[in-house]
Write a protein that holds these residues in place. Sequence first.
Motif, PDB file in Angstrom:
ATOM      1  N   ILE A   1       0.836  -1.198   0.000  1.00  0.00           N
ATOM      2  CA  ILE A   1       0.000   0.000   0.000  1.00  0.00           C
ATOM      3  C   ILE A   1       0.873   1.252   0.000  1.00  0.00           C
ATOM      4  N   ARG A   2       1.942   1.249   0.793  1.00  0.00           N
ATOM      5  CA  ARG A   2       2.808   2.423   0.834  1.00  0.00           C
ATOM      6  C   ARG A   2       3.501   2.678  -0.498  1.00  0.00           C
ATOM      7  N   THR A   3       3.773   1.625  -1.267  1.00  0.00           N
ATOM      8  CA  THR A   3       4.504   1.807  -2.517  1.00  0.00           C
ATOM      9  C   THR A   3       3.604   2.172  -3.690  1.00  0.00           C
ATOM     10  N   LEU A   4       2.295   1.969  -3.571  1.00  0.00           N
ATOM     11  CA  LEU A   4       1.391   2.319  -4.661  1.00  0.00           C
ATOM     12  C   LEU A   4       1.146   3.821  -4.684  1.00  0.00           C
ATOM     13  N   ARG A   5       0.993   4.355  -5.875  1.00  0.00           N
ATOM     14  CA  ARG A   5       0.764   5.794  -6.020  1.00  0.00           C
ATOM     15  C   ARG A   5      -0.687   6.135  -5.715  1.00  0.00           C
ATOM     16  N   ARG A   6      -0.873   7.170  -4.924  1.00  0.00           N
ATOM     17  CA  ARG A   6      -2.234   7.607  -4.596  1.00  0.00           C
ATOM     18  C   ARG A   6      -2.856   8.286  -5.800  1.00  0.00           C
ATOM     19  N   GLY A   7      -4.115   8.010  -6.032  1.00  0.00           N
ATOM     20  CA  GLY A   7      -4.830   8.624  -7.130  1.00  0.00           C
ATOM     21  C   GLY A   7      -4.684   7.881  -8.436  1.00  0.00           C
ATOM     22  N   MET A   8      -3.583   7.162  -8.611  1.00  0.00           N
ATOM     23  CA  MET A   8      -3.359   6.425  -9.847  1.00  0.00           C
ATOM     24  C   MET A   8      -3.724   4.952  -9.696  1.00  0.00           C
ATOM     25  N   GLN A   9      -3.484   4.401  -8.539  1.00  0.00           N
ATOM     26  CA  GLN A   9      -3.688   2.975  -8.322  1.00  0.00           C
ATOM     27  C   GLN A   9      -4.619   2.740  -7.136  1.00  0.00           C
ATOM     28  N   ASP A  10      -5.716   3.481  -7.081  1.00  0.00           N
ATOM     29  CA  ASP A  10      -6.625   3.385  -5.946  1.00  0.00           C
ATOM     30  C   ASP A  10      -7.335   2.047  -5.872  1.00  0.00           C
ATOM     31  N   ALA A  11      -7.662   1.453  -7.021  1.00  0.00           N
ATOM     32  CA  ALA A  11      -8.343   0.160  -7.008  1.00  0.00           C
ATOM     33  C   ALA A  11      -7.451  -0.914  -6.374  1.00  0.00           C
ATOM     34  N   ALA A  12      -6.197  -0.891  -6.716  1.00  0.00           N
ATOM     35  CA  ALA A  12      -5.267  -1.863  -6.130  1.00  0.00           C
ATOM     36  C   ALA A  12      -5.121  -1.632  -4.630  1.00  0.00           C
ATOM     37  N   ARG A  13      -5.066  -0.375  -4.220  1.00  0.00           N
ATOM     38  CA  ARG A  13      -4.964  -0.057  -2.791  1.00  0.00           C
ATOM     39  C   ARG A  13      -6.187  -0.571  -2.036  1.00  0.00           C
ATOM     40  N   ARG A  14      -7.370  -0.394  -2.615  1.00  0.00           N
ATOM     41  CA  ARG A  14      -8.579  -0.898  -1.959  1.00  0.00           C
ATOM     42  C   ARG A  14      -8.556  -2.413  -1.837  1.00  0.00           C
ATOM     43  N   ARG A  15      -8.034  -3.088  -2.850  1.00  0.00           N
ATOM     44  CA  ARG A  15      -7.919  -4.546  -2.788  1.00  0.00           C
ATOM     45  C   ARG A  15      -7.032  -4.970  -1.621  1.00  0.00           C
ATOM     46  N   TYR A  16      -5.912  -4.279  -1.450  1.00  0.00           N
ATOM     47  CA  TYR A  16      -5.021  -4.609  -0.335  1.00  0.00           C
ATOM     48  C   TYR A  16      -5.696  -4.324   1.012  1.00  0.00           C
ATOM     49  N   TYR A  17      -6.425  -3.223   1.114  1.00  0.00           N
ATOM     50  CA  TYR A  17      -7.131  -2.931   2.369  1.00  0.00           C
ATOM     51  C   TYR A  17      -8.183  -3.990   2.672  1.00  0.00           C
ATOM     52  N   ARG A  18      -8.862  -4.522   1.661  1.00  0.00           N
ATOM     53  CA  ARG A  18      -9.840  -5.585   1.883  1.00  0.00           C
ATOM     54  C   ARG A  18      -9.155  -6.859   2.360  1.00  0.00           C
ATOM     55  N   ARG A  19      -7.992  -7.169   1.810  1.00  0.00           N
ATOM     56  CA  ARG A  19      -7.239  -8.344   2.272  1.00  0.00           C
ATOM     57  C   ARG A  19      -6.824  -8.176   3.728  1.00  0.00           C
ATOM     58  N   ILE A  20      -6.386  -6.963   4.071  1.00  0.00           N
ATOM     59  CA  ILE A  20      -5.971  -6.698   5.450  1.00  0.00           C
ATOM     60  C   ILE A  20      -7.154  -6.845   6.392  1.00  0.00           C
ATOM     61  N   ALA A  21      -8.331  -6.376   5.980  1.00  0.00           N
ATOM     62  CA  ALA A  21      -9.517  -6.480   6.831  1.00  0.00           C
ATOM     63  C   ALA A  21      -9.849  -7.942   7.126  1.00  0.00           C
ATOM     64  N   LYS A  22      -9.704  -8.814   6.131  1.00  0.00           N
ATOM     65  CA  LYS A  22      -9.968 -10.240   6.346  1.00  0.00           C
ATOM     66  C   LYS A  22      -8.973 -10.836   7.334  1.00  0.00           C
ATOM     67  N   LYS A  23      -7.718 -10.478   7.175  1.00  0.00           N
ATOM     68  CA  LYS A  23      -6.690 -11.016   8.066  1.00  0.00           C
ATOM     69  C   LYS A  23      -6.828 -10.451   9.480  1.00  0.00           C
ATOM     70  N   LYS A  24      -7.231  -9.189   9.577  1.00  0.00           N
ATOM     71  CA  LYS A  24      -7.448  -8.577  10.884  1.00  0.00           C
ATOM     72  C   LYS A  24      -8.601  -9.273  11.607  1.00  0.00           C
ATOM     73  N   LYS A  25      -9.669  -9.582  10.877  1.00  0.00           N
ATOM     74  CA  LYS A  25     -10.808 -10.282  11.478  1.00  0.00           C
ATOM     75  C   LYS A  25     -10.399 -11.671  11.941  1.00  0.00           C
ATOM     76  N   ARG A  26      -9.543 -12.315  11.157  1.00  0.00           N
ATOM     77  CA  ARG A  26      -9.068 -13.646  11.535  1.00  0.00           C
ATOM     78  C   ARG A  26      -8.251 -13.590  12.826  1.00  0.00           C
ATOM     79  N   LEU A  27      -7.442 -12.544  12.982  1.00  0.00           N
ATOM     80  CA  LEU A  27      -6.686 -12.379  14.222  1.00  0.00           C
ATOM     81  C   LEU A  27      -7.623 -12.178  15.412  1.00  0.00           C
ATOM     82  N   LEU A  28      -8.634 -11.345  15.231  1.00  0.00           N
ATOM     83  CA  LEU A  28      -9.573 -11.087  16.323  1.00  0.00           C
ATOM     84  C   LEU A  28     -10.352 -12.349  16.682  1.00  0.00           C
TER      85      LEU A  28
END
Length: 81
Positions: free
Chosen positions: A20-47
């Motif tokens: 997420i930090r390496t992706l450019r903001r505004g240009m690759q927002d769809a990819a960033r959202r995909r990574y945030y969704r993956r993180i949300a799944k893993k965060k829920k699994r931890l909880l």
Amino acid sequence: MSEIEVRALAREIRHLYWHIRTLRRGMQDAARRRYYRRIAKKKKRLLDAGVSKREVLDLLMCCRSRNCRFRACLDCTQRLL
């Protein structure tokens, strides 16, 4: 879930935040959202595995920064015992 599995999951979250930090903001927002969704799944699994919410939040704070904040997060090399 064992301690090794929890640390592996935390390492995956750290890796996804690096992307997420390496992706450019505004240009690759769809990819960033995909990574945030993956993180949300893993965060829920931890909880669901019984990790406290405070530990998960500390991990996310540490992963969002460029350097570890030395807060003894789940995947921290400077972990307090």
